[in-house]
Structure formats: C-alpha cells, structure tokens
Design an enzyme around this catalytic site. Structure first.
Site, short mmCIF file in Angstrom:
data_model
loop_
_atom_site.label_atom_id
_atom_site.label_comp_id
_atom_site.label_asym_id
_atom_site.label_seq_id
_atom_site.Cartn_x
_atom_site.Cartn_y
_atom_site.Cartn_z
N CYS A 35 0.85 -1.19 0.00
CA CYS A 35 0.00 0.00 0.00
C CYS A 35 0.88 1.23 0.00
CB CYS A 35 -0.87 0.03 1.24
SG CYS A 35 -1.87 -1.43 1.38
N TYR A 175 -5.29 -13.16 -4.65
CA TYR A 175 -4.85 -12.72 -3.31
C TYR A 175 -5.69 -13.37 -2.21
CZ TYR A 175 -3.70 -9.11 0.27
OH TYR A 175 -3.30 -8.43 1.39
N HIS A 178 -3.27 -11.75 4.51
CA HIS A 178 -3.31 -10.58 5.41
C HIS A 178 -4.64 -10.36 6.11
CE1 HIS A 178 0.16 -9.17 2.71
NE2 HIS A 178 0.67 -9.40 3.90
N ASP A 270 2.58 -9.37 9.50
CA ASP A 270 3.47 -9.36 8.34
C ASP A 270 4.47 -8.21 8.41
OD1 ASP A 270 3.87 -10.92 6.02
OD2 ASP A 270 3.24 -9.24 4.79
#
Ligand code: ADP
Ligand code: SF4
Length: 718
Positions: A35, A175, A178, A270
């Site tokens: 991001c 994806y 997360h 993470d």
C-alpha cells in the site's frame, strides 16, 4: 548503469533470471505488493514511485491491492481500483512506468473481506453474516454470500483479469492473505462457518480459491503469470488456519499457480517493526514449503543484507527476495548490490512510518528515504540531486551546519552532493543526535542506520568536513566565516509537562518538593541506565512515566528502565498506551510487552499536581483522583526547539556582514520538533531548495523555497 563485473561473486545467485509462468524475471529482487496511500487518487505519483523501483533494478514491481468491484472497497483508505474500463488507462500508465525500465509489472487484484463501503454505499457481503472489519467498529454487517453472489464475484474477478491484461500487466495476482482478502476468509476455519459446498472441509473451503485460480489461468491463457499470495498462519484467531491445511492447499493448488507469494495472516503480523522482529523473521513460516511446490517462491522479512538474501535462496527457503519496506527505503537496492556497492544501501530501519502514511490515507513517507512519495510531485530522485548554483560575482558559498542529528546529517549529505563546501559541527564526540541515543533503547538498534548511512555517504565527499566534539557559540560561528549557517540544534524534552494535554504544564517552576523529575534526555544521557537513579532499583516505589507523547518513546523508556531493574508505572491521558502506534501496527505488541515486563499501566489519566511523595491524577471519565507514590517522575510530553544559538545570532545580526554571513536557517527539530522522519525530510527539503542568498540579503527563518508548491494531480474536463 549497472556493472555486473563489480558485484561480489558470492551474490551471483541474486542475479540469475527466473521464469514466472510465461514471463522471465531478470533477477531475484521482487517488490511485493504494498500500500502507498496514493492509489487511484494519485496515479501520476504512483506511476513515478513504482517506476523508480524498476529503474533501481527490481525484477518485479507490484501494485498495492487493487479492488475489483465497489462492493468491497476500503475507503477512506486509498488503494488501487479496477472497477470498470475507466480505470484501465491509469493502470496502463503505471505499467508503462515499470516496464520501460525492464521490470515485470504485477497487479494484486482483491475482493476485500467485507468493509463498510463508505464510498460506494453498496451492501457488503462476505463468507458469513458478520460485522464488517473497521477501525471504528462500525455497526454494519455483511450478508453471507449466496450462490448468485459467488457467481457475481467470479465474474467480476474474471473481468478484472481481462482489464489488467488490457492495461499490460505481466503478472496477475490471486490474493488470499493478510486477513484483508475475502479468499483467505473462505479458507479460514475461524471465518468460514458455511454449510454448503464452500464451507466445512478444507476441500470445500478452498473451492472458491481453486475456481478463481482456474478462471484466471483460463483468461490469461498462458500470456501472463498468475502468482498466489497466501497467508501462512492466522495467529489472531484461536481456531485459524493450521500448518497442515496450508501445506495441503499448496500441494493441491500448485498446478494452478505460477508463483507462491507467502505472507502472514494479518498485516500487523506481516509488517512487524524492528522492535518486534529481526531481518528474515518469516523464515520460520516459509521454510519447508518450497519442497511442496514446483513453482518459484517469494517471501519477505525486511531483507537488507545481501548475504542473508543469498543464504535464503541457496538454502532453498526462497527463490525470490520479496521486499516492500526495503524497496521503499532504497528503491535502488538491487542495483547497488549488483554494482558491489552494498555499503551504499539505505537500509530500512523497521519503524513503519511508511505504514502510518497509508493508514492515514496520505502518500506514504519514509524515515530513511525522504524522496519517497516525492518522485512525481517534486521530481525528487533518491540518488540524484541537482548541482548547486553559483551566483556570478557573489562571494563563495560556505555553509556551516550546527548539529549532527538526522536533520544536520541529511542537509550536509545532500548539500555536499550538490557540490557546496560544507562544514558540520557537532557538540558530542559522536555524530547522530537523537538517533544515536534512542537507538540504545530496546529493539531500536536499527535506528542508528539513519546516522550510519549518512555518515558513510559524507565520508566520500571531500567538500564536506565533520567536526565532532565542537560546541559552537555565536562568536565561534561568526568567526568561522560561513556565508550560510544552518542550525540543526534539535529540541529538548520539556521538564514541566507542557504538551498536548497541558498548555503550560503541571509542574510549577518554583516548586519546593524534592521529587526528582526526569526527561528522556536525562535518561539517555546516562550510558548505564542503572546509574540514572542509583539506589532506586531497591526502592518499592516505581519510577512514574507520564506519557503525553503517545509515540514509541514512552513505552520504550518503560521497557528500558524495567530491564535495568526499576519498578515502573506508566500513565497516559490517552485511552491506550502508545496511542499513535496504532498507525505503525505495533500498539498491541507494545502493550503486551509492557504488561509482560511487569509495567503497571493506567490510561485516561490527566496529571493534576505533584508533591514530594506522589503525583496526583484525575481519572477520566469519572474524575476520581488517583495518587501514585513514586521514586521519581519521568515526563515524556512536549519538546522545545533548541534555539539558543539562533537567538544569540539574531542579537548580533548587525555584525553578520562583517563576518561574511548572509543568512541563518533553522531545520529539523530546531525548526519544529517532530519524529526522525520529519527531521530527515526537513534537512532534505532545505538542501534541495537551497540557493545562495544575494550578497546583502538575509533570510533568517524561512526555509528557502517554502513558497514553492509541488505538482498536484489536476482535474480534467471529462
Ligand atoms: P534533529 O532531529 O533536528 O536532527 P537532534 O536533536 O537529533 O536534532 O540533533 C541535534 C544535535 O545538535 C545534537 O546532537 C546536539 O548535540 C547538537 N547541538 C546542539 N547545540 C549545539 C551547539 N551549540 N554546537 C554544536 N552542536 C550542537
Ligand atoms: Fe523502513 Fe521506516 Fe522507511 Fe518504512 S518508513 S521503509 S519501516 S525506514
């Protein structure tokens, strides 16, 4: 320009090309999706930032998560969008910026775990009927997806794949990581309570991932690579994904993927800060998974050491060195290693200032790399800076910087690179200012990299001279004969409690009690923390920390003192300890560590007054008084710029011209106290915009060029 012959041959393996499906990655440096707070709102800035990394040698440069449909959008966070054909053009621009430097462009398509859909106002849907994920714990629930919702989702994903191909991406992600992606929630026993063919057994829970993967492969038809980003744990849930399930998913779906990108099951797990993780910390999770797969594997771990990267590849843990933060701190990391210039690496310090930017929906910034996010709007390059100008007929520019903290060092480095003659005087024997002392706190050793990187670069500049151990006063400065003086003298912690909560503090200047009052400056001035208050370690009364700063220092001080054997109590007016660190994803970890260390914590306490034995607080919201008997009070509240020299120089301004002095400038904490990132940025901005003042002009306070606006994304007539 790269010069492969110069690289350390031990690192050759990092430069071996490797196929990802039909595409060839030129080396093993892989910028995983991250991001950035620019996303769909600032596509020009985004393209320049990604392009810079491609220029710096990364073989793969990925986007952030890109929403495939407005029914799973994450506003007010700013991510990518590929909602309809209208978004293709900006993605094509990003792709072009990446590919023109020889890198593969990857896009991370996402259908998010349900969010409120603040912008689109569409009804959220998820694997089950449950409240949506939201920092604000919004009272909004998602509906459980029925068969037609699942069919819609598959169709939207397929359309997004088509659009991504039209934009020109080389790699198109599926994806499931997360705890952000819906596909992970389908896999997760903690989230998936379905009783249809998409719930229950692992085979059922992985059905949707399998279908989407099959459809993505069928859509790309061998023209793009299809990586899968997969969560390897779900420690945030008591009944999350287990290791044997993850291994089964990898074995089962290996034929459908072109690369495994392994990540943790939540963003905070993470992107752990340096305080809570070492370089390569994800190895424990990734090791052993490659043997289940025929496909290349990428993993992350704040890698900055080429030896460690090489080891991870040689030992069969990884095929690609994944990086988000190391690529933010140094977009040219691969090229530097290839050119045998590992000493020039601007190593990530693991502070998560970058994450804080994204969390606040603004373009990410980086403590180590002040050019991050400025590539397009200010045209800054992380490795290049324009040579300084000389005004014809004007006397030679000779710059004197006072203060060798982050601001002074950054200004000296960049002004030196511009070719100016620079001298830097620092009172202490060692350069580094606050990072030198703060890096002694538990887990903050990597902060010293801010100084080490700059000192290493300055060493190569013959036109920059360093004068450690030089306490400068106004007379010494004037005698030096500089044309420009830059005061980077930093800031001191206030002793009276003045800060956010108390406009004028709560410690009277004329107090008669004997309770020792400390500031972080006092604590850090002692090399041995046991010497801070000799005898107090045997005292049953604690050192009381009042934290009205809310970043990492209050908690780090508590841990430091506790480890040195003191009893410690921490009070804060905020509802959580280290409140601001929610933005760096480490607040829960800080709190847990303090509790485990035996620090007593009181939140929502407003300091009232103190006497010889205790400090008295008002507890909110009830207003009851809490009196804490203590051995000493350590106040971590506001800071005050150190402008002593500035005042002295101003008082003697009539003599400046006699000494050849044209201007005095303030930068860093001396200009306005802030975080290390702010000081580095301030020094950098100053150096970029510095222009010698005309012979008899004075520009005492404003940084040069502060009137200059940067470029902005412009509105266009539709
Ligand atoms: P910043 O974060 O703005 O760079 P720091 O507090 O880290 O500020 O660094 C300021 C540095 O300036 C400190 O290392 C301090 O020793 C130095 N300094 C302050 N006053 C003087 C002075 N009069 N002469 C030389 N060095 C000084
Ligand atoms: Fe690393 Fe901190 Fe820069 Fe993020 S802000 S890339 S954690 S140095």
């Amino acid at each position: 320009m790269t010069s492969p012959q110069k690289r350390d041959t031990r690192h050759d393996i990092l430069f071996e090309p490797l196929a990802i499906g039909p595409k060839i990655a030129r080396n093993r440096f892989y910028q995983v999706p991250h991001c950035n707070g620019m996303g769909h709102r600032e596509p020009n800035a985004l393209a320049s930032m990604r392009g810079m990394k491609a220029q710096g040698g990364w073989a793969v440069v990925s986007t952030e998560e890109v929403e495939i449909h407005p029914s799973s959008e994450v506003s007010p966070s700013i991510e990518g969008r590929l909602w309809d054909d209208g978004d293709i053009a900006y993605h094509a621009h990003v792709v072009e910026a990446i590919q023109k430097h020889g890198a593969l462009a990857a896009i991370e398509l996402v259908y998010n775990a349900p969010r409120t859909n603040l912008f689109s106002r569409l009804s959220p849907m998820g694997v089950r009927a449950a409240p949506v994920a939201s920092e604000w714990r919004e009272p909004r629930e998602a509906r459980a997806m029925d068969k037609s919702d699942i069919a819609d989702l598959r169709r939207w994903h397929r359309q997004a794949v088509r659009r991504a191909m039209q934009a020109g991406y080389d790699l198109i992600y599926v994806y499931a990581g997360h705890d952000l992606a819906l596909l992970q929630q389908f896999l997760s026993p903690a989230n998936n309570d379905r009783t249809d063919e998409y719930g229950g057994s692992l085979q059922n829970r992985m059905r949707l991932l399998r279908e989407i993967l099959e459809e993505t492969q069928s859509e790309v038809a061998g023209r793009c690579g299809v990586p899968v980003r997969l969560a390897l744990e779900e420690a945030q849930y008591a009944d999350g994904l287990q290791r044997d399930e993850i291994e089964e998913i990898i074995s089962e779906l290996d034929g459908l993927t072109d690369l495994w990108d392994f990540c943790m099951g939540s963003w905070s797990a993470d992107s752990r800060t340096a305080r809570f993780s070492q370089e390569g910390f994800q190895e424990d999770y990734v090791r052993g998974l490659k043997r289940l797969s025929q496909k290349p594997v990428v993993g992350v771990g704040r890698f900055t050491s080429p030896d460690e990267m090489t080891r991870q590849i040689r030992s069969g843990v990884l095929d690609f060195i994944g990086a988000a933060r190391p690529s933010i701190a140094d977009p040219f990391l691969p090229n530097k290693i290839e050119e045998g210039r590992s000493n020039d690496l601007r190593e990530c310090i693991g502070c998560n200032m970058c994450v804080a930017g994204d969390m606040q929906s603004v373009p990410l910034r980086c403590t180590q790399n002040p050019t991050m996010g400025e590539e397009w709007r200010r045209g800054w390059h992380p490795e290049k800076i324009a040579p300084g100008k000389h005004v014809a007929g004007a006397p030679q520019t000779r710059i004197l910087i006072i203060g060798g903290g982050p601001a002074g060092l950054e200004a000296a480095h960049q002004l030196g690179k511009r070719g100016y003659e620079v001298a830097l005087a620092e009172a202490r024997k060692e350069m580094g200012g606050r990072v030198l002392t703060e890096s002694r706190l538990p887990g903050l050793g990597s902060y010293a990299r801010v100084a080490h990187y700059r000192l290493g670069q300055i060493e190569k500049l013959p036109n920059v001279s360093l004068f450690p151990g030089s306490v400068m006063d106004a007379s010494a400065i004037l005698e030096f004969g500089a044309s420009d003086v830059i005061l980077a003298t930093g800031a001191k912690w206030r002793r009276n409690g003045q800060g956010r909560e108390h406009a004028s503090g709560f410690v009277p200047p004329d107090r008669s009690d004997a309770l020792p009052i400390l500031t972080p400056d006092d604590v850090l001035a002692m090399r041995d923390p046991r010497q801070i208050l000799p005898g107090a370690r045997d005292d049953p009364r604690p050192i009381l920390i009042y934290d009205d700063d809310h970043a990492i220092l209050g908690g780090a001080m508590a841990e430091y003192l506790r480890l040195a054997g003191y009893r410690v109590t921490l009070l804060t007016p905020a509802p959580l300890v280290a409140y601001w660190t929610q933005l760096t994803l480490e607040q829960p970890a800080i709190e847990q560590r303090l509790v485990q260390a035996g620090v007593t914590i009181h939140t929502r306490c407003q300091a009232l007054h103190l006497d010889a034995e205790a400090v008295h607080f008002r507890q909110m919201p009830g207003g009851e008084t809490l009196s804490v008997a203590c051995r000493a009070l350590l106040i971590v509240a506001g800071r005050q710029s150190d402008r002593l020299l500035y005042g002295d120089l101003q008082a003697r301004s009539s003599t400046w011209s006699r000494h050849g002095l044209r201007a005095v400038h303030l930068i860093g904490d001396a200009q306005a106290p802030g975080m290390i990132a702010h000081a580095v940025y301030s020094g950098h901005l100053f150096a970029r915009e510095f222009a010698p003042a005309p012979a008899n002009a004075r520009n005492p306070t404003n940084p040069p060029g502060s009137d200059n606006l940067f470029k902005r994304e412009q509105w266009r007539k539709p």
